[in-house]
Enzyme design. Structure first.
Site, PDB file in Angstrom:
ATOM      1  N   HIS A  43       0.863  -1.191   0.000  1.00 53.09           N
ATOM      2  CA  HIS A  43       0.000   0.000   0.000  1.00 53.09           C
ATOM      3  C   HIS A  43       0.892   1.230   0.000  1.00 53.09           C
ATOM      4  O   HIS A  43       2.100   1.115   0.234  1.00 53.09           O
ATOM      5  CB  HIS A  43      -0.849   0.022   1.278  1.00 53.09           C
ATOM      6  CG  HIS A  43       0.011   0.228   2.487  1.00 53.09           C
ATOM      7  ND1 HIS A  43       0.680  -0.818   3.104  1.00 53.09           N
ATOM      8  CD2 HIS A  43       0.394   1.350   3.150  1.00 53.09           C
ATOM      9  CE1 HIS A  43       1.417  -0.341   4.091  1.00 53.09           C
ATOM     10  NE2 HIS A  43       1.264   0.978   4.145  1.00 53.09           N
ATOM     11  N   HIS A 125       5.787   6.285  -0.725  1.00 53.79           N
ATOM     12  CA  HIS A 125       6.507   5.029  -0.969  1.00 53.79           C
ATOM     13  C   HIS A 125       5.618   3.837  -0.655  1.00 53.79           C
ATOM     14  O   HIS A 125       4.647   3.961   0.089  1.00 53.79           O
ATOM     15  CB  HIS A 125       7.775   4.968  -0.106  1.00 53.79           C
ATOM     16  CG  HIS A 125       7.472   4.880   1.364  1.00 53.79           C
ATOM     17  ND1 HIS A 125       7.160   5.985   2.121  1.00 53.79           N
ATOM     18  CD2 HIS A 125       7.385   3.812   2.192  1.00 53.79           C
ATOM     19  CE1 HIS A 125       6.911   5.598   3.359  1.00 53.79           C
ATOM     20  NE2 HIS A 125       7.030   4.275   3.422  1.00 53.79           N
TER      21      HIS A 125
HETATM   22  O1  3AM Z   1       4.721   0.710   5.330  1.00 54.17           O
HETATM   23  P1  3AM Z   1       4.764   2.195   5.418  1.00 54.17           P
HETATM   24  O2  3AM Z   1       6.148   2.732   5.473  1.00 54.17           O
HETATM   25  O3  3AM Z   1       3.943   2.849   4.383  1.00 54.17           O
HETATM   26  O4  3AM Z   1       5.702   2.270   8.813  1.00 54.17           O
HETATM   27  C1  3AM Z   1       4.316   2.129   9.029  1.00 54.17           C
HETATM   28  C2  3AM Z   1       3.558   1.832   7.769  1.00 54.17           C
HETATM   29  O5  3AM Z   1       4.087   2.650   6.750  1.00 54.17           O
HETATM   30  C3  3AM Z   1       3.740   3.460   9.390  1.00 54.17           C
HETATM   31  O6  3AM Z   1       2.359   3.340   9.106  1.00 54.17           O
HETATM   32  C4  3AM Z   1       2.175   2.379   8.072  1.00 54.17           C
HETATM   33  C5  3AM Z   1       1.191   1.342   8.503  1.00 54.17           C
HETATM   34  O7  3AM Z   1       1.639   0.694   9.648  1.00 54.17           O
HETATM   35  N1  3AM Z   1       3.963   3.794  10.781  1.00 54.17           N
HETATM   36  C6  3AM Z   1       3.935   2.966  11.837  1.00 54.17           C
HETATM   37  N2  3AM Z   1       4.205   3.650  12.964  1.00 54.17           N
HETATM   38  C7  3AM Z   1       4.403   4.931  12.606  1.00 54.17           C
HETATM   39  C8  3AM Z   1       4.704   6.127  13.312  1.00 54.17           C
HETATM   40  N3  3AM Z   1       4.834   6.132  14.632  1.00 54.17           N
HETATM   41  C9  3AM Z   1       4.259   5.031  11.207  1.00 54.17           C
HETATM   42  N4  3AM Z   1       4.404   6.176  10.542  1.00 54.17           N
HETATM   43  C10 3AM Z   1       4.694   7.267  11.260  1.00 54.17           C
HETATM   44  N5  3AM Z   1       4.828   7.257  12.598  1.00 54.17           N
END
Ligand code: 3AM
Length: 176
Positions: A43, A125
């Site tokens: 996603h 990304h």
């Molecule tokens: O897979 P992506 O990088 O798109 O990294 C987590 C994931 O992103 C991000 O939210 C998405 C779904 O879990 N994520 C998790 N914790 C986070 C945080 N504390 C976060 N992004 C920003 N701050």
């Protein structure tokens, strides 16, 4: 205290493209690169919301439902590695204006609703690998997946039987 859910807004990747990316990833990267993200979990995050109670979820979905903007074409034609977060990703060389506008709006709404967005700029990304090795050889350029983005979704992140699974709870069309 009422229950909370771990939520985020994201773009879905069409199922056929998820499969093509999986196939390409298997050809382009050795297995020891890291922990591969499952096809259905691929996603593009727009705004991470964190642990959200039902009242805040309602406020956020009401605001999301008021967004009026047209869809846009998205091309995934870039790849990168973030050693600090140990993530290998797919991205876009030219982020469409509509994508940046949508993320910016959702992030501002989230911030105002009490979901801090941090100071790091939005870098669109699609995470391919987590817990990546420190050295990753990135694929040669030339790959590209393109589709018309016609909606965005609110996702719940679930941790079940030792695995993370993302579930779309609600979708909104991109129409003016
Ligand atoms: O897979 P992506 O990088 O798109 O990294 C987590 C994931 O992103 C991000 O939210 C998405 C779904 O879990 N994520 C998790 N914790 C986070 C945080 N504390 C976060 N992004 C920003 N701050």
């Amino acid at each position: 205290m009422s229950a909370t859910r771990r939520l985020f807004f994201a773009l879905e990747i069409p199922a056929a493209i998820q499969q093509q990316i999986l196939h390409w990833r298997a050809q382009q990267f050795p297995q020891e690169t890291g922990r591969p993200v499952a096809a259905a979990n691929l996603h593009m995050t727009l705004a991470f919301l964190g642990e959200v109670g039902s009242k805040k979820q309602q406020a956020l979905t009401t605001l999301a439902g008021r967004i009026r903007q047209p869809g846009f074409a998205l091309t995934l034609d870039d790849a990168g590695h973030w050693p600090r977060s140990r993530v290998v990703w797919l991205g876009t060389r030219r982020a469409p204006r509509g994508l940046l506008q949508l993320a910016s709006l959702l992030r501002a709404q989230a911030e105002r609703s009490g979901c801090p967005q941090g100071t790091r700029p939005f870098h669109p990304h699609v995470t391919l690998w987590r817990h990546a090795q420190s050295l990753v050889k990135l694929p040669a350029p030339g790959f590209s997946w393109r589709w018309e983005v016609e909606n965005f979704a609110l996702y719940e992140s679930l941790f079940e039987q030792g695995r993370t699974r993302y579930r779309a709870l609600e979708r909104w069309p991109l129409t003016q």
